[in-house]
Design a protein around this motif. Structure first.
Motif, PDB file in Angstrom:
ATOM      1  N   TRP A 196      33.877  52.008  46.817  1.00 24.58           N
ATOM      2  CA  TRP A 196      35.048  52.431  46.042  1.00 24.58           C
ATOM      3  C   TRP A 196      36.205  51.435  46.109  1.00 24.58           C
ATOM      4  O   TRP A 196      37.119  51.518  45.290  1.00 24.58           O
ATOM      5  CB  TRP A 196      35.512  53.798  46.537  1.00 24.58           C
ATOM      6  CG  TRP A 196      34.647  54.918  46.050  1.00 24.58           C
ATOM      7  CD1 TRP A 196      33.966  54.992  44.873  1.00 24.58           C
ATOM      8  CD2 TRP A 196      34.392  56.153  46.726  1.00 24.58           C
ATOM      9  NE1 TRP A 196      33.294  56.189  44.765  1.00 24.58           N
ATOM     10  CE2 TRP A 196      33.538  56.926  45.893  1.00 24.58           C
ATOM     11  CE3 TRP A 196      34.796  56.691  47.947  1.00 24.58           C
ATOM     12  CZ2 TRP A 196      33.091  58.195  46.248  1.00 24.58           C
ATOM     13  CZ3 TRP A 196      34.359  57.958  48.303  1.00 24.58           C
ATOM     14  CH2 TRP A 196      33.516  58.697  47.465  1.00 24.58           C
ATOM     15  N   SER A 197      36.191  50.526  47.078  1.00 22.42           N
ATOM     16  CA  SER A 197      37.291  49.565  47.187  1.00 22.42           C
ATOM     17  C   SER A 197      37.020  48.287  46.415  1.00 22.42           C
ATOM     18  O   SER A 197      37.799  47.332  46.502  1.00 22.42           O
ATOM     19  CB  SER A 197      37.548  49.230  48.667  1.00 22.42           C
ATOM     20  OG  SER A 197      36.417  48.571  49.245  1.00 22.42           O
ATOM     21  N   ASP A 198      35.941  48.238  45.649  1.00 22.30           N
ATOM     22  CA  ASP A 198      35.672  47.072  44.818  1.00 22.30           C
ATOM     23  C   ASP A 198      36.821  46.872  43.825  1.00 22.30           C
ATOM     24  O   ASP A 198      37.310  47.851  43.248  1.00 22.30           O
ATOM     25  CB  ASP A 198      34.353  47.269  44.060  1.00 22.30           C
ATOM     26  CG  ASP A 198      33.889  46.001  43.363  1.00 22.30           C
ATOM     27  OD1 ASP A 198      34.549  45.597  42.378  1.00 22.30           O
ATOM     28  OD2 ASP A 198      32.875  45.429  43.780  1.00 22.30           O
ATOM     29  N   PRO A 199      37.260  45.638  43.602  1.00 24.57           N
ATOM     30  CA  PRO A 199      38.368  45.402  42.659  1.00 24.57           C
ATOM     31  C   PRO A 199      38.117  45.908  41.251  1.00 24.57           C
ATOM     32  O   PRO A 199      39.061  45.998  40.454  1.00 24.57           O
ATOM     33  CB  PRO A 199      38.498  43.868  42.675  1.00 24.57           C
ATOM     34  CG  PRO A 199      38.006  43.458  44.026  1.00 24.57           C
ATOM     35  CD  PRO A 199      36.881  44.406  44.334  1.00 24.57           C
ATOM     36  N   ILE A 200      36.888  46.279  40.913  1.00 29.06           N
ATOM     37  CA  ILE A 200      36.627  46.805  39.580  1.00 29.06           C
ATOM     38  C   ILE A 200      37.464  48.047  39.297  1.00 29.06           C
ATOM     39  O   ILE A 200      37.764  48.348  38.134  1.00 29.06           O
ATOM     40  CB  ILE A 200      35.116  47.104  39.405  1.00 29.06           C
ATOM     41  CG1 ILE A 200      34.751  47.208  37.911  1.00 29.06           C
ATOM     42  CG2 ILE A 200      34.703  48.360  40.146  1.00 29.06           C
ATOM     43  CD1 ILE A 200      33.254  47.310  37.654  1.00 29.06           C
ATOM     44  N   VAL A 201      37.894  48.774  40.344  1.00 30.36           N
ATOM     45  CA  VAL A 201      38.689  49.984  40.123  1.00 30.36           C
ATOM     46  C   VAL A 201      40.055  49.653  39.540  1.00 30.36           C
ATOM     47  O   VAL A 201      40.709  50.524  38.951  1.00 30.36           O
ATOM     48  CB  VAL A 201      38.838  50.812  41.415  1.00 30.36           C
ATOM     49  CG1 VAL A 201      37.477  51.258  41.935  1.00 30.36           C
ATOM     50  CG2 VAL A 201      39.603  50.052  42.486  1.00 30.36           C
ATOM     51  N   ILE A 202      40.513  48.409  39.691  1.00 34.10           N
ATOM     52  CA  ILE A 202      41.791  48.010  39.123  1.00 34.10           C
ATOM     53  C   ILE A 202      41.744  48.057  37.600  1.00 34.10           C
ATOM     54  O   ILE A 202      42.783  48.148  36.932  1.00 34.10           O
ATOM     55  CB  ILE A 202      42.173  46.603  39.611  1.00 34.10           C
ATOM     56  CG1 ILE A 202      42.271  46.580  41.141  1.00 34.10           C
ATOM     57  CG2 ILE A 202      43.487  46.136  39.013  1.00 34.10           C
ATOM     58  CD1 ILE A 202      43.341  47.481  41.712  1.00 34.10           C
ATOM     59  N   GLU A 203      40.537  47.999  37.028  1.00 35.39           N
ATOM     60  CA  GLU A 203      40.420  48.040  35.570  1.00 35.39           C
ATOM     61  C   GLU A 203      41.017  49.321  34.984  1.00 35.39           C
ATOM     62  O   GLU A 203      41.525  49.319  33.856  1.00 35.39           O
ATOM     63  CB  GLU A 203      38.960  47.878  35.166  1.00 35.39           C
ATOM     64  CG  GLU A 203      38.409  46.510  35.518  1.00 35.39           C
ATOM     65  CD  GLU A 203      36.938  46.325  35.161  1.00 35.39           C
ATOM     66  OE1 GLU A 203      36.414  45.218  35.381  1.00 35.39           O
ATOM     67  OE2 GLU A 203      36.318  47.288  34.682  1.00 35.39           O
ATOM     68  N   PHE A 204      40.959  50.418  35.723  1.00 32.62           N
ATOM     69  CA  PHE A 204      41.584  51.655  35.259  1.00 32.62           C
ATOM     70  C   PHE A 204      43.101  51.475  35.092  1.00 32.62           C
ATOM     71  O   PHE A 204      43.701  52.015  34.166  1.00 32.62           O
ATOM     72  CB  PHE A 204      41.326  52.797  36.242  1.00 32.62           C
ATOM     73  CG  PHE A 204      39.892  53.203  36.375  1.00 32.62           C
ATOM     74  CD1 PHE A 204      39.237  53.853  35.342  1.00 32.62           C
ATOM     75  CD2 PHE A 204      39.185  52.962  37.544  1.00 32.62           C
ATOM     76  CE1 PHE A 204      37.914  54.251  35.464  1.00 32.62           C
ATOM     77  CE2 PHE A 204      37.863  53.352  37.677  1.00 32.62           C
ATOM     78  CZ  PHE A 204      37.225  53.991  36.637  1.00 32.62           C
ATOM     79  N   LEU A 254      38.651  39.585  36.951  1.00 32.73           N
ATOM     80  CA  LEU A 254      39.450  38.558  36.299  1.00 32.73           C
ATOM     81  C   LEU A 254      38.826  38.056  35.006  1.00 32.73           C
ATOM     82  O   LEU A 254      39.506  37.396  34.215  1.00 32.73           O
ATOM     83  CB  LEU A 254      39.659  37.384  37.265  1.00 32.73           C
ATOM     84  CG  LEU A 254      40.463  37.731  38.523  1.00 32.73           C
ATOM     85  CD1 LEU A 254      40.531  36.539  39.469  1.00 32.73           C
ATOM     86  CD2 LEU A 254      41.873  38.196  38.156  1.00 32.73           C
ATOM     87  N   ALA A 255      37.556  38.353  34.792  1.00 31.10           N
ATOM     88  CA  ALA A 255      36.910  37.958  33.536  1.00 31.10           C
ATOM     89  C   ALA A 255      36.762  39.174  32.625  1.00 31.10           C
ATOM     90  O   ALA A 255      37.504  39.330  31.656  1.00 31.10           O
ATOM     91  CB  ALA A 255      35.549  37.316  33.818  1.00 31.10           C
ATOM     92  N   TRP A 256      35.847  40.048  32.944  1.00 24.92           N
ATOM     93  CA  TRP A 256      35.568  41.179  32.064  1.00 24.92           C
ATOM     94  C   TRP A 256      36.651  42.252  32.131  1.00 24.92           C
ATOM     95  O   TRP A 256      36.931  42.921  31.136  1.00 24.92           O
ATOM     96  CB  TRP A 256      34.208  41.768  32.388  1.00 24.92           C
ATOM     97  CG  TRP A 256      33.075  40.887  31.908  1.00 24.92           C
ATOM     98  CD1 TRP A 256      33.178  39.687  31.268  1.00 24.92           C
ATOM     99  CD2 TRP A 256      31.688  41.161  32.045  1.00 24.92           C
ATOM    100  NE1 TRP A 256      31.927  39.182  30.991  1.00 24.92           N
ATOM    101  CE2 TRP A 256      30.998  40.069  31.457  1.00 24.92           C
ATOM    102  CE3 TRP A 256      30.956  42.196  32.602  1.00 24.92           C
ATOM    103  CZ2 TRP A 256      29.601  40.005  31.412  1.00 24.92           C
ATOM    104  CZ3 TRP A 256      29.562  42.139  32.567  1.00 24.92           C
ATOM    105  CH2 TRP A 256      28.902  41.050  31.972  1.00 24.92           C
ATOM    106  N   GLY A 257      37.256  42.441  33.296  1.00 27.95           N
ATOM    107  CA  GLY A 257      38.343  43.399  33.377  1.00 27.95           C
ATOM    108  C   GLY A 257      39.511  42.986  32.493  1.00 27.95           C
ATOM    109  O   GLY A 257      40.039  43.786  31.713  1.00 27.95           O
ATOM    110  N   LEU A 258      39.912  41.722  32.609  1.00 28.24           N
ATOM    111  CA  LEU A 258      40.995  41.212  31.776  1.00 28.24           C
ATOM    112  C   LEU A 258      40.617  41.271  30.299  1.00 28.24           C
ATOM    113  O   LEU A 258      41.451  41.615  29.449  1.00 28.24           O
ATOM    114  CB  LEU A 258      41.326  39.772  32.189  1.00 28.24           C
ATOM    115  CG  LEU A 258      42.412  39.062  31.386  1.00 28.24           C
ATOM    116  CD1 LEU A 258      43.712  39.855  31.402  1.00 28.24           C
ATOM    117  CD2 LEU A 258      42.631  37.643  31.922  1.00 28.24           C
ATOM    118  N   ALA A 259      39.358  40.954  29.982  1.00 28.29           N
ATOM    119  CA  ALA A 259      38.904  41.021  28.589  1.00 28.29           C
ATOM    120  C   ALA A 259      39.010  42.437  28.050  1.00 28.29           C
ATOM    121  O   ALA A 259      39.425  42.657  26.899  1.00 28.29           O
ATOM    122  CB  ALA A 259      37.467  40.526  28.486  1.00 28.29           C
ATOM    123  N   GLY A 260      38.662  43.421  28.862  1.00 30.10           N
ATOM    124  CA  GLY A 260      38.773  44.812  28.431  1.00 30.10           C
ATOM    125  C   GLY A 260      40.207  45.198  28.122  1.00 30.10           C
ATOM    126  O   GLY A 260      40.488  45.883  27.132  1.00 30.10           O
TER     127      GLY A 260
END
Length: 357
Positions: A196-204, A254-260
């Protein structure tokens, strides 16, 4: 994978929801088509850049942050906001997912590979778990459910953070997710906290920020929005997948999150006339069902093709792919009609009817 914002649904968001789900579908169709051939002794040509369709997940997470702010407008400051929010989320997400997950568990027990009790139970509980049928990867028996483990974390923290205003709610959830990611980056954590602490959660959070700008009435010029879309395409199809740890972590954010974020912002922060908006709305309506049902359908198709050792070459592979897409879209529309819409009518009654559709 989340709701459209109520009666005033934003057609551009509905479009993005459908395109994100369809991108994930196309990526999985290619995988199933290729490996069916491998099993039957046929090596097919693999489409370049097909792996980039997984970006649909990152776009989903941005949309989810946006939609939670917009669709919760009536909840901010309400006495029973947390209960109402969680109940609506559970009714929206759980029934169809549990049905699809139960099918995959039962199918595996009958035809293999069979999930052990811990893998199956953790899937139903939305808890990350190293799967015994996926080489230890942190996925449930219905593999796309790995994203719902993040979604449920986000919903729980959102409910905990609900305040009298959207801005205060956003600050609270940003603080909670930020602390979680910083701790996970600084030191190893036990599961499921490490997951759950993966930076992917920042995408929200990016989606939440865009929702706040949208609510304030910010509208960007068309030239800037076009540039945002161009930058997003460069990020989506760039070389980040070749970097170490690119399947998650900071490189993906930094790639797909920012793109989203760029794509979401470009579509909602300015006028975007859509031809046949009614159909885009319907596509958005079925996007969650499409996300869930396509892998069970292809699992059955693959077993049938293998069992009967049907002819398999380029033409048959194309037939397999086209049939999988058609059946997935049709099954999603049916699941939305007979499962999701009745539940939506149930959740749309009462004081806090903001409506999942």
């Amino acid at each position: 994978m989340t709701d459209a914002p109520g009666k005033g649904r934003i057609a551009s968001v509905q479009m993005l929801r459908f395109l994100a789900a369809f991108a994930v579908l196309i990526g999985h169709v290619e995988i199933f088509t290729y490996h069916t051939g491998q099993y039957l002794g046929v090596t097919l040509y693999r489409l370049p850049l097909i792996g980039h369709t997984a970006f649909g997940v990152d776009l989903f997470f941005a949309i989810s942050g946006f939609v939670m702010i917009i669709s919760s407008e009536r909840l901010f400051g309400s006495a029973d906001a947390r209960r109402s929010f969680l109940l609506r989320r559970l009714l929206r997400i759980v029934p169809l997912y549990w049905l699809a997950l139960a099918f995959m568990v039962l199918w595996g027990w009958r035809f293999g590979p069979a999930a052990d009790a811990a893998t199956a139970a953790s899937g139903f509980a939305f808890l990350p778990h190293a799967s015994n049928i996926a080489h230890g990867r942190m996925v449930p028996p219905l593999e796309v459910g790995w994203t719902l483990n993040y979604e449920m974390l986000f919903y729980a923290l959102f409910a905990l953070s609900i305040a009298s205003t959207a801005q205060t709610t956003a600050r609270r959830i940003a603080t909670l997710l930020g602390i979680l990611v910083l701790i996970g980056t600084a030191a190893p954590l036990p599961q499921p906290l490490a997951y759950w602490s993966d930076p992917i959660v920042i995408e929200f959070l990016g989606g939440i920020a865009i929702a706040l700008l949208y609510r304030k009435g910010l509208r960007l010029p068309s030239t800037l929005r076009a540039a945002m879309l161009g930058c997003a395409l460069l990020l989506v199809f760039g070389p980040f997948q070749d970097l170490p740890g690119a399947q998650g972590g900071w490189p993906r954010l930094l790639a797909w999150g920012l793109a989203g974020w760029l794509i979401l912002g470009a579509t909602v922060l300015g006028p975007l006339p859509l031809p046949q908006a009614r159909w885009w709305n319907r596509g958005g309506d079925v996007s969650y069902a499409l996300y869930l049902v396509h892998m069970p359908i292809m699992t059955v198709m693959q077993l049938v093709w293998r069992h009967f050792s049907l002819p398999y070459g380029t033409a048959q592979a194309n037939l397999f792919a086209a049939t999988a897409i058609a059946l997935s879209v049709g099954a999603a529309a049916l699941a939305h009609l007979i499962i999701e819409r009745p539940i939506a009518r149930l959740t749309a009654t009462g004081r806090y009817a903001t409506v999942p559709s």
